[in-house]
Design a protein around this motif. Sequence first.
Motif, PDB file in Angstrom:
ATOM      1  N   GLN A   8       0.820  -1.200   0.000  1.00  0.00           N
ATOM      2  CA  GLN A   8       0.000   0.000   0.000  1.00  0.00           C
ATOM      3  C   GLN A   8       0.862   1.262   0.000  1.00  0.00           C
ATOM      4  O   GLN A   8       0.581   2.225  -0.712  1.00  0.00           O
ATOM      5  N   GLN A   9       1.938   1.221   0.792  1.00  0.00           N
ATOM      6  CA  GLN A   9       2.836   2.392   0.805  1.00  0.00           C
ATOM      7  C   GLN A   9       3.462   2.618  -0.561  1.00  0.00           C
ATOM      8  O   GLN A   9       3.589   3.747  -1.033  1.00  0.00           O
ATOM      9  N   ILE A  10       3.866   1.510  -1.199  1.00  0.00           N
ATOM     10  CA  ILE A  10       4.473   1.635  -2.540  1.00  0.00           C
ATOM     11  C   ILE A  10       3.411   2.145  -3.527  1.00  0.00           C
ATOM     12  O   ILE A  10       3.675   3.013  -4.356  1.00  0.00           O
ATOM     13  N   ALA A  11       2.200   1.579  -3.420  1.00  0.00           N
ATOM     14  CA  ALA A  11       1.110   1.996  -4.326  1.00  0.00           C
ATOM     15  C   ALA A  11       0.869   3.494  -4.190  1.00  0.00           C
ATOM     16  O   ALA A  11       0.759   4.215  -5.187  1.00  0.00           O
TER      17      ALA A  11
ATOM     18  N   LEU B  53      10.918  -2.057  10.815  1.00  0.00           N
ATOM     19  CA  LEU B  53      11.328  -2.986   9.756  1.00  0.00           C
ATOM     20  C   LEU B  53      10.538  -2.739   8.478  1.00  0.00           C
ATOM     21  O   LEU B  53      11.071  -2.871   7.368  1.00  0.00           O
ATOM     22  N   ILE B  54       9.250  -2.400   8.644  1.00  0.00           N
ATOM     23  CA  ILE B  54       8.433  -2.111   7.461  1.00  0.00           C
ATOM     24  C   ILE B  54       8.975  -0.876   6.744  1.00  0.00           C
ATOM     25  O   ILE B  54       9.165  -0.871   5.529  1.00  0.00           O
ATOM     26  N   ASP B  55       9.275   0.168   7.524  1.00  0.00           N
ATOM     27  CA  ASP B  55       9.830   1.390   6.930  1.00  0.00           C
ATOM     28  C   ASP B  55      11.127   1.083   6.186  1.00  0.00           C
ATOM     29  O   ASP B  55      11.363   1.566   5.084  1.00  0.00           O
ATOM     30  N   GLN B  56      11.949   0.242   6.833  1.00  0.00           N
ATOM     31  CA  GLN B  56      13.229  -0.092   6.225  1.00  0.00           C
ATOM     32  C   GLN B  56      13.029  -0.856   4.912  1.00  0.00           C
ATOM     33  O   GLN B  56      13.700  -0.594   3.910  1.00  0.00           O
ATOM     34  N   ALA B  57      12.074  -1.793   4.931  1.00  0.00           N
ATOM     35  CA  ALA B  57      11.807  -2.588   3.719  1.00  0.00           C
ATOM     36  C   ALA B  57      11.341  -1.682   2.576  1.00  0.00           C
ATOM     37  O   ALA B  57      11.786  -1.833   1.433  1.00  0.00           O
ATOM     38  N   VAL B  58      10.468  -0.738   2.903  1.00  0.00           N
ATOM     39  CA  VAL B  58       9.988   0.197   1.872  1.00  0.00           C
ATOM     40  C   VAL B  58      11.161   1.013   1.337  1.00  0.00           C
ATOM     41  O   VAL B  58      11.335   1.184   0.126  1.00  0.00           O
ATOM     42  N   GLU B  59      11.961   1.465   2.269  1.00  0.00           N
ATOM     43  CA  GLU B  59      13.144   2.267   1.936  1.00  0.00           C
ATOM     44  C   GLU B  59      14.069   1.502   0.985  1.00  0.00           C
ATOM     45  O   GLU B  59      14.604   2.055   0.023  1.00  0.00           O
ATOM     46  N   GLU B  60      14.257   0.200   1.263  1.00  0.00           N
ATOM     47  CA  GLU B  60      15.236  -0.583   0.507  1.00  0.00           C
ATOM     48  C   GLU B  60      14.644  -1.273  -0.722  1.00  0.00           C
ATOM     49  O   GLU B  60      15.319  -2.058  -1.384  1.00  0.00           O
ATOM     50  N   THR B  61      13.382  -0.989  -1.001  1.00  0.00           N
ATOM     51  CA  THR B  61      12.753  -1.599  -2.178  1.00  0.00           C
ATOM     52  C   THR B  61      13.411  -1.088  -3.454  1.00  0.00           C
ATOM     53  O   THR B  61      13.627   0.117  -3.602  1.00  0.00           O
TER      54      THR B  61
END
Lengths: 378, 388
Positions: free
Chosen positions: B273-276, B374-382
């Motif tokens: 959802q954040q990426i969308a 961890l979610i923020d980090q994953a979004v960041e590192e996408t």
Amino acid sequence: MIYFDNSSTTKPCEQAISAASKVLSGTWGNPSSLHKMGLEAEKLIISARQAVAKSINADEREIFFTSGATESNNTAIFSSALTKGKRRKKIITTATEHPSVSAAIKRLEDKGFEVVRIIPSENGEISTSEVIRHVDKNTLLVSIIMVNNETGTVNDISTLFKAVKATDTEVYTHTDAVQGFLKIPVNAKTLCADMISLSGHKVYAPKGTGAIYVKKGLNLKPFIVGGGQESGFRSGTESVPLICAFAEAAKAYSKTQDERYKKAVLLRQRLKERTLALDGVYLHEFKSCLPYINSLTVMGYKSETLLHFLEEREIYVSSGSACSKGKKSEVLKAFGYSDSELDSTLRISFCADNTEDEVDRLMDEIQNAMNSLVRIKR
Amino acid sequence: MNEMLLLKYGEIALKGLNKKSFEDVLIKNIKRRLRYLGGFEYTRAQSTLYIKPKEDADIDEAVDKLKKVFGVTKICRAIVCTKDFSDIAKNAVEYLKDTLLRSKTFKVEAKRADKNFCMTSPELQKELGAKILEAYGHLSVNVHEPQVTVTVEIREENAFVHALKIDGAGGIPIGTSGRALLLLSGGIDSPVAGYMMAKRGVIVDAIHFEAPPYTSERARMKVEKLAKIMSGYTGAVNFHCVPFTKIQEKIKEHCPEELFTVIMRRIMMEIAQQIADSEGASCLVTGESIGQVASQTMYAMVCTDAVCTIPVFRPLIGMDKTEIVEISRKIGTYDTSIEPYEDCCTVFTPRHPKTRPQLLDVQRAQAQFDFKPLIDQAVEETRAYIIN
């Protein structure tokens, strides 16, 4: 970088690289050409053939170059069938062959041949009496792998094939010697094999080259036909650069067979010592095992995950056999591995350039993996 | 030979005042698909798009590409003739030779856009039918159920003759229905879901979660390959690859085993959802079909959707596996989907996932650990890149 996947392929040696590159840039004529350029290329093949023949104590007329062991194995099986398959329709083999043997035999089975697949005993042995029991007047071929590529078990080919020939000299005998060649003595004169398959890239030569030994006087019909190269037994313009590279590697590594073997024994010992200290980690041991190939179970951890964990640390191993990319190994099943062992077994295969320190690094990292990776549930 | 392609729109023809904007998008999409196949001229009339290949154009390849363009229902390869009956008859007999030789019955259908043409439609049908019968004695006329319908169209400039209608991809043109983000795994279902959305005009971006070392680079390459096959229909795919290992390990460590999958999917949805949001996609798409596996129950979907503020579309929701497989074979993703690489980590799959998770229990279990950083980090590192 630590490379423990030498049974998948080996790093080409300097001698092989320089031989191939010399031919590529200098002697690139077609050995079949009647002119001087062709003759020069042909001379190279003649001396390469002598070198490879010498490495297994064969006559040079008994060596035919191929594109690799898959072709050699296919040739052995299909040429046998082409030659005597009308009268003899039974093949005896093991349940632990490389796919280039088992799939070729399966094809003949689909065409109506009877196939007997011997399962190894608990200690990994193929029993001679079991093989002999099946040999009869209808038997075309006995094909048995010399060293298993996944477990390293060594079959006593000369004893097995002597017994076969004593029962019926007409039966063809073939061994896939890929994993034994230049690691243990392969002597064509004493092995009682009519056909022996060899690969280049498992012995420090490039991929795309190999050979098949065919005993003199066998008069096998060729599997690949065409322009009549390789005395009509294997048509197709010879890959002179790769053949020369193969010969150079065979020459170089024939000399060092014994000392390399001793090194492999040391490496295996170290590996075994280190496994003793870890719960749930063990080497599979059979009665006769090649120290170069080690089947290591890390209970509770998926082999593919371990493989990628180690790869991230620049340690390269294999899960089962590299040819079967991700599929569960039927061969390990035949060796009696349990389902959970099938999921959790790595193959650590050495070359003489590996060191005990590298084995220590591997085991340290396996320990790290066990501390940080998620276990499989059962 | 002077060949031409006639494309029938189907549904777009019914779009009333919006028809032109749909047509514009369709033509833009077609031009993009055919851009490397040589020159083409485009004209439109009466819910048909006429594509005239220039000399250098590869017409066979163009038909193959056009079969995958949404918004086209039928594709006809036609021969262009002068508006002279003898020329029409001669061309029809030659051009349709293979088709007519293979058939037993036929009829002729005439359409006159140019009402000044010297023959009426019934006259044209009768005369052309006679000429065809003369050339191919084995044929007979059947006006009710013919094996072949020979169509002759009289336009202002030229006449066209064609017989074979090739099925188009149907649907409506991509780009007329907004943008979606598809959760793409390595399986059979998700590429089919992407195809279904694209068929309804949606631009499809993809998001993939990888968990090295539990999943391998080859597994990711397989997903990229699926996205590439899908792009034959959807056009270029914006591909987002999310590093997911740490999150999976923490769920495993802190949450009850039987809720692993539902919590994992909730977190995936949150990241998607954040990426969308940042990519301008207004919905998420998954390949779920109700009850297919233990984690695809309605209860589980209630729990996953609770984290989403944008809609989650599941175009396969009411389909059986066999129906999904059929489509995946048709669009060419099946053989890649069944390659045996480890996908989203069977190591983590619970032995007995809860088939009726309750939202409150799931929320409570997930609260055992603060996943936010961890979610923020994953979004960041996408990592994002384009696949086509």
